[in-house]
Design a protein around this motif. Structure first.
Motif, PDB file in Angstrom:
ATOM      1  N   SER A  27       0.944  -1.398  -0.062  1.00 36.74           N
ATOM      2  CA  SER A  27       0.159   0.029   0.068  1.00 36.74           C
ATOM      3  C   SER A  27       0.816   1.175  -0.043  1.00 36.74           C
ATOM      4  N   LEU A  28       2.176   1.233   0.300  1.00 35.63           N
ATOM      5  CA  LEU A  28       2.960   2.363   0.123  1.00 35.63           C
ATOM      6  C   LEU A  28       3.277   2.815  -1.235  1.00 35.63           C
ATOM      7  N   VAL A  29       3.068   1.693  -2.002  1.00 32.48           N
ATOM      8  CA  VAL A  29       3.142   2.154  -3.564  1.00 32.48           C
ATOM      9  C   VAL A  29       1.755   2.721  -3.983  1.00 32.48           C
ATOM     10  N   THR A  30       0.560   2.239  -3.740  1.00 35.33           N
ATOM     11  CA  THR A  30      -0.430   2.340  -4.418  1.00 35.33           C
ATOM     12  C   THR A  30      -1.230   3.753  -3.751  1.00 35.33           C
ATOM     13  N   LEU A  31      -1.214   3.821  -2.323  1.00 37.20           N
ATOM     14  CA  LEU A  31      -1.836   5.044  -1.441  1.00 37.20           C
ATOM     15  C   LEU A  31      -1.037   6.049  -2.051  1.00 37.20           C
ATOM     16  N   PRO A  32       0.023   6.338  -2.260  1.00 34.18           N
ATOM     17  CA  PRO A  32       0.716   7.788  -2.489  1.00 34.18           C
ATOM     18  C   PRO A  32       0.382   7.795  -4.024  1.00 34.18           C
ATOM     19  N   VAL A  33       0.000   6.872  -4.816  1.00 33.20           N
ATOM     20  CA  VAL A  33      -0.117   7.242  -6.329  1.00 33.20           C
ATOM     21  C   VAL A  33      -1.598   7.785  -6.356  1.00 33.20           C
ATOM     22  N   LEU A  34      -2.413   7.054  -5.549  1.00 29.60           N
ATOM     23  CA  LEU A  34      -3.905   7.856  -5.460  1.00 29.60           C
ATOM     24  C   LEU A  34      -3.856   9.195  -4.995  1.00 29.60           C
ATOM     25  N   LEU A  35      -3.066   9.531  -4.097  1.00 34.68           N
ATOM     26  CA  LEU A  35      -3.014  10.975  -3.724  1.00 34.68           C
ATOM     27  C   LEU A  35      -2.278  11.592  -4.640  1.00 34.68           C
ATOM     28  N   ALA A  36      -1.386  11.057  -5.431  1.00 37.01           N
ATOM     29  CA  ALA A  36      -0.734  11.998  -6.623  1.00 37.01           C
ATOM     30  C   ALA A  36      -1.853  12.116  -8.016  1.00 37.01           C
ATOM     31  N   VAL A  37      -2.626  11.358  -8.015  1.00 41.30           N
ATOM     32  CA  VAL A  37      -3.538  11.618  -9.224  1.00 41.30           C
ATOM     33  C   VAL A  37      -4.800  12.378  -8.942  1.00 41.30           C
ATOM     34  N   GLY A  38      -4.593  13.025  -7.560  1.00 44.90           N
ATOM     35  CA  GLY A  38      -5.641  13.936  -7.278  1.00 44.90           C
ATOM     36  C   GLY A  38      -6.823  13.462  -6.592  1.00 44.90           C
ATOM     37  N   VAL A  39      -6.696  12.185  -6.003  1.00 39.12           N
ATOM     38  CA  VAL A  39      -7.874  11.719  -4.989  1.00 39.12           C
ATOM     39  C   VAL A  39      -7.629  12.189  -3.574  1.00 39.12           C
ATOM     40  N   GLU A  40      -8.666  12.774  -3.041  1.00 38.05           N
ATOM     41  CA  GLU A  40      -8.419  13.361  -1.643  1.00 38.05           C
ATOM     42  C   GLU A  40      -8.187  12.351  -0.735  1.00 38.05           C
ATOM     43  N   PRO A  41      -7.410  12.584   0.488  1.00 39.44           N
ATOM     44  CA  PRO A  41      -6.970  11.768   1.358  1.00 39.44           C
ATOM     45  C   PRO A  41      -7.784  10.551   2.068  1.00 39.44           C
ATOM     46  N   THR A  42      -8.940  11.130   2.575  1.00 40.46           N
ATOM     47  CA  THR A  42      -9.941  10.382   3.095  1.00 40.46           C
ATOM     48  C   THR A  42     -10.365   9.200   2.034  1.00 40.46           C
ATOM     49  N   ALA A  43     -10.814   9.681   0.811  1.00 41.07           N
ATOM     50  CA  ALA A  43     -11.215   8.741  -0.426  1.00 41.07           C
ATOM     51  C   ALA A  43     -10.054   7.926  -0.784  1.00 41.07           C
ATOM     52  N   ALA A  44      -9.097   8.552  -0.680  1.00 40.36           N
ATOM     53  CA  ALA A  44      -7.749   7.710  -1.139  1.00 40.36           C
ATOM     54  C   ALA A  44      -7.578   6.525  -0.344  1.00 40.36           C
ATOM     55  N   ILE A  45      -7.803   6.747   0.970  1.00 43.44           N
ATOM     56  CA  ILE A  45      -7.312   5.506   2.042  1.00 43.44           C
ATOM     57  C   ILE A  45      -8.413   4.464   1.833  1.00 43.44           C
ATOM     58  N   ALA A  46      -9.822   4.865   1.741  1.00 44.08           N
ATOM     59  CA  ALA A  46     -10.841   4.185   1.651  1.00 44.08           C
ATOM     60  C   ALA A  46     -10.664   3.190   0.362  1.00 44.08           C
ATOM     61  N   THR A  47     -10.580   4.072  -0.798  1.00 46.36           N
ATOM     62  CA  THR A  47     -10.315   3.308  -1.952  1.00 46.36           C
ATOM     63  C   THR A  47      -9.373   2.497  -2.101  1.00 46.36           C
ATOM     64  N   ASN A  48      -8.096   2.779  -1.459  1.00 47.89           N
ATOM     65  CA  ASN A  48      -7.082   1.714  -1.470  1.00 47.89           C
ATOM     66  C   ASN A  48      -7.145   0.491  -0.558  1.00 47.89           C
ATOM     67  N   THR A  49      -7.947   0.837   0.706  1.00 49.07           N
ATOM     68  CA  THR A  49      -8.211  -0.309   1.416  1.00 49.07           C
ATOM     69  C   THR A  49      -8.915  -1.328   0.985  1.00 49.07           C
ATOM     70  N   ILE A  50     -10.319  -1.028   0.071  1.00 51.97           N
ATOM     71  CA  ILE A  50     -10.994  -1.998  -0.477  1.00 51.97           C
ATOM     72  C   ILE A  50     -10.463  -2.692  -1.512  1.00 51.97           C
ATOM     73  N   ALA A  51      -9.598  -1.808  -2.330  1.00 49.31           N
ATOM     74  CA  ALA A  51      -9.043  -2.373  -3.656  1.00 49.31           C
ATOM     75  C   ALA A  51      -7.885  -3.261  -3.224  1.00 49.31           C
ATOM     76  N   MET A  52      -7.162  -3.136  -2.113  1.00 57.82           N
ATOM     77  CA  MET A  52      -6.138  -4.068  -1.854  1.00 57.82           C
ATOM     78  C   MET A  52      -6.404  -5.141  -0.997  1.00 57.82           C
TER      79      MET A  52
END
Length: 258
Positions: A27-52
């Protein structure tokens, strides 16, 4: 998000699935990438947790014989993981948007430090390991440590396995090879609990989960975890760790500047 953003997320999830099969902390690869493409932090964490969440099954299945043999010992810890994971997810959902951006940047930095320090921790635990207690997972320190680590995992997810491995090693005095399966099971339990909480909240309109990103990342993570784990385990640990750190730092820097 653009087609390029989704392609980047797909690649990052594929890599993260492979890394999870070898050293964890994908997740240290996917979560920062979600943040970098413009997903706001709360949504990024939730999206990453479900996806991974699917990528965590492999490590648990690989240790199923050991886990079944110790199921009575481990069962209370899984209950603790469910409670802690749910609390962590709730804490994330009630944290203000203004605060969450700063908190995520701090936690990502802490997680990166833990990944870098993991070999040192592993060597220290190996030297410290001695005769384990007769019931190693019944200790108060073990259960308290698992509880707070589960809260961390439900809130943030990234690098919780590194933290949990250290706590279990210290409190049970068992070697890493004997606690790795328990670590995988507890991590999976926390991730599933948090993913369910985020999914229900998203359906109710409480958090903006990016479902298309979830679909793209989940499929790639599943393939990466299944096909890539054996390849990742043949690569030098230092190379894998360097890949996690470089990708996370680049994406984190981009996210911090936005």
């Amino acid at each position: 998000m653009t087609f390029f953003d989704y392609a980047l997320l797909c690649v990052s999830a594929l890599v993260a699935g492979s890394i999870n099969g070898a050293i964890g902390s994908g997740s240290l690869v996917t979560l920062p990438v979600l943040l970098a493409v413009g997903v706001e932090p709360t949504a990024a964490i939730a999206t990453n947790t479900i996806a991974m969440v699917l990528s965590a099954f492999g490590g648990t299945l690989a240790n199923r014989k050991q886990l079944l043999a110790e199921k009575r010992e481990i069962a209370p810890l899984t209950v603790i993981a469910i409670i802690g994971g749910a609390l962590g997810a709730v804490l994330l959902l009630v944290t203000s948007p203004d605060a969450i951006h700063f908190v995520v940047l701090v936690l990502l930095t802490v997680a990166l430090v833990m990944v870098v320090a993991q070999p040192i921790i592993a060597r220290w635990l190996s030297r410290r390991a001695g005769e384990a207690p007769q019931f190693p997972y019944r200790g108060i320190a073990t259960r308290i440590g698992a509880f707070f680590t589960s809260i961390y995992g439900g809130y943030f997810a990234a690098a919780q396995g590194v933290l949990l491995l250290g706590i279990l090693g210290i409190t049970t005095r068992r070697p890493i090879r004997d606690i790795n399966g328990v670590k995988n099971l507890l991590t999976l339990t926390v991730n599933v609990t948090a993913a369910l909480a985020f999914s229900v909240t998203a359906v109710l309109g409480g958090v903006d989960v990016r479902w298309l990103a979830v679909a793209v990342m989940a499929g790639a993570a599943l393939i990466g975890g299944y096909q890539g784990a054996s390849l990742a385990k043949r690569l030098p640990d230092l190379l894998l760790r360097a890949l996690v750190v470089v990708v996370a730092i680049v994406s984190l820097t981009h996210a911090a500047m936005t």
